[in-house]
Design an enzyme around this catalytic site. Sequence first.
Site, PDB file in Angstrom:
ATOM      1  N   LYS A 151    -117.422  59.753   0.919  1.00 58.82           N
ATOM      2  CA  LYS A 151    -117.415  59.169   2.079  1.00 58.82           C
ATOM      3  C   LYS A 151    -116.931  57.547   1.478  1.00 58.82           C
ATOM      4  O   LYS A 151    -117.285  57.326   0.440  1.00 58.82           O
ATOM      5  CB  LYS A 151    -118.735  59.101   2.852  1.00 58.82           C
ATOM      6  CG  LYS A 151    -120.043  58.720   1.823  1.00 58.82           C
ATOM      7  CD  LYS A 151    -121.294  58.606   2.674  1.00 58.82           C
ATOM      8  CE  LYS A 151    -122.267  58.436   1.708  1.00 58.82           C
ATOM      9  NZ  LYS A 151    -123.649  58.653   2.091  1.00 58.82           N
ATOM     10  N   ASN A 154    -119.256  56.043  -1.120  1.00 54.67           N
ATOM     11  CA  ASN A 154    -119.318  56.472  -2.296  1.00 54.67           C
ATOM     12  C   ASN A 154    -117.687  56.163  -3.187  1.00 54.67           C
ATOM     13  O   ASN A 154    -117.573  57.031  -4.001  1.00 54.67           O
ATOM     14  CB  ASN A 154    -119.780  58.005  -2.359  1.00 54.67           C
ATOM     15  CG  ASN A 154    -121.195  57.961  -2.323  1.00 54.67           C
ATOM     16  OD1 ASN A 154    -121.904  57.187  -2.592  1.00 54.67           O
ATOM     17  ND2 ASN A 154    -121.647  59.048  -1.715  1.00 54.67           N
TER      18      ASN A 154
END
Length: 387
Positions: A151, A154
């Site tokens: 995502k 990250n």
Amino acid sequence: MAKEEEYDKLPDKDAAKEFYAKYEPKEILGRGISSTVRRCIEKETGKEFAAKIIDLSSDGVNDGSNLESTKQEVDILRHVAGHPYIIELQDVFESSTFIFLVFELCKNGELFDYLTTVVTLSEKKTRYIMRQVLEGVEHIHSRNVVHRDLKPENILLDDNLNVKITDFGFAKLLNGEERLHDLCGTPGYLAPETLRCNMIEDAPGYSFEVDIWACGVIMYTLLVGCPPFWHRKQMVMLRNIMEGKFSFSSPEWADISEPPKDLIRKLLVVDPKQRISIKDALKHPFFQTVKLQQREFNAKRKFQWAILVIRAMIRIQRLRYTPEPLSLDTARSDPYRLKLIRKIVDGCAFRVYGHWVKKGEGQNRAALFENTQKTELKHIYVTNLSR
Ligand code: ADP
Ligand code: MG
């Protein structure tokens, strides 16, 4: 008690002492449930790093689950190391109460925060970022690791806005044809086959393809700023995911060309077997830049081309003073349809309400993009205008 014995060898203070002897901790860069990430400076070289400090004493009932998961994270980080788009682990200090993981520093922070400042990314920037993300994920998979929590939070950006995939806290090393069944990740990015494991008794489990699905969600979000399956009721959002129900109908999509939409459709395929592979995704027309063919020098053609360029430049210069025509009707009923106004409205909304955007689910981000007017407000607006 074997675990404790192992860590008795390195008393708490020594590990912390060793870390503080070598590095000088600075400001906080980010936080997780049981970790804090700080910028730090290696005293000997003056080089900057990011230290993820994991507090093991925050383990629920001190069952050692934090310790186990951090050890697994370190193993996986070492296993996938050595790729330009994967975060590099520089040093590890372990004790029974704290673990210090020292990473290369990504000065430009999370892709999530970058997206929040720019609201949406152009097709060109999306191509640049997505190619790196997919190449990074391809490398992770080639080492038999599935990330499970891809995502924008990250995905970090270094000084040159190059991608570094991080946070292998949910990552798992797979043996052969092994399939996973546990529900982990972040709601908006979960693949349908992961959700199915939680809803159906004898679900077949999931594997590497969940990361490809997450790449589809990320790509959609980068292009228009809001996630594809969002609904303010989480159950409806999960059902949308299970059914692969998303659309390109919001006004932002009108300005986006067909190749990225086609790639997103192929990434967000509900059946993991039918979902595009990373190799094929990287070969998709979206990533093919047109290569100019080498031609013989032709003075006449060069001259004509130069004239065209100059005319285009003059036109572009004037473009600033000739915005899209806006009729009173459109301004009254649907101002958001115009790209220029939409950019201004979204930019202002993000500047004012950007701090509302909650990390993880992207739900508040989507709420900022909800542009349907409340009926009573619309009424006031129209009556005011007609005065
Ligand atoms: P968690 O598992 O708790 O989510 P992460 O590894 O994702 O921990 O780190 C949390 C946050 O810290 C990241 O989202 C990012 O904002 C920041 N961060 C982590 N590593 C770095 C790094 N190497 N450089 C800069 N910021 C980082
Ligand atoms: Mg994280």
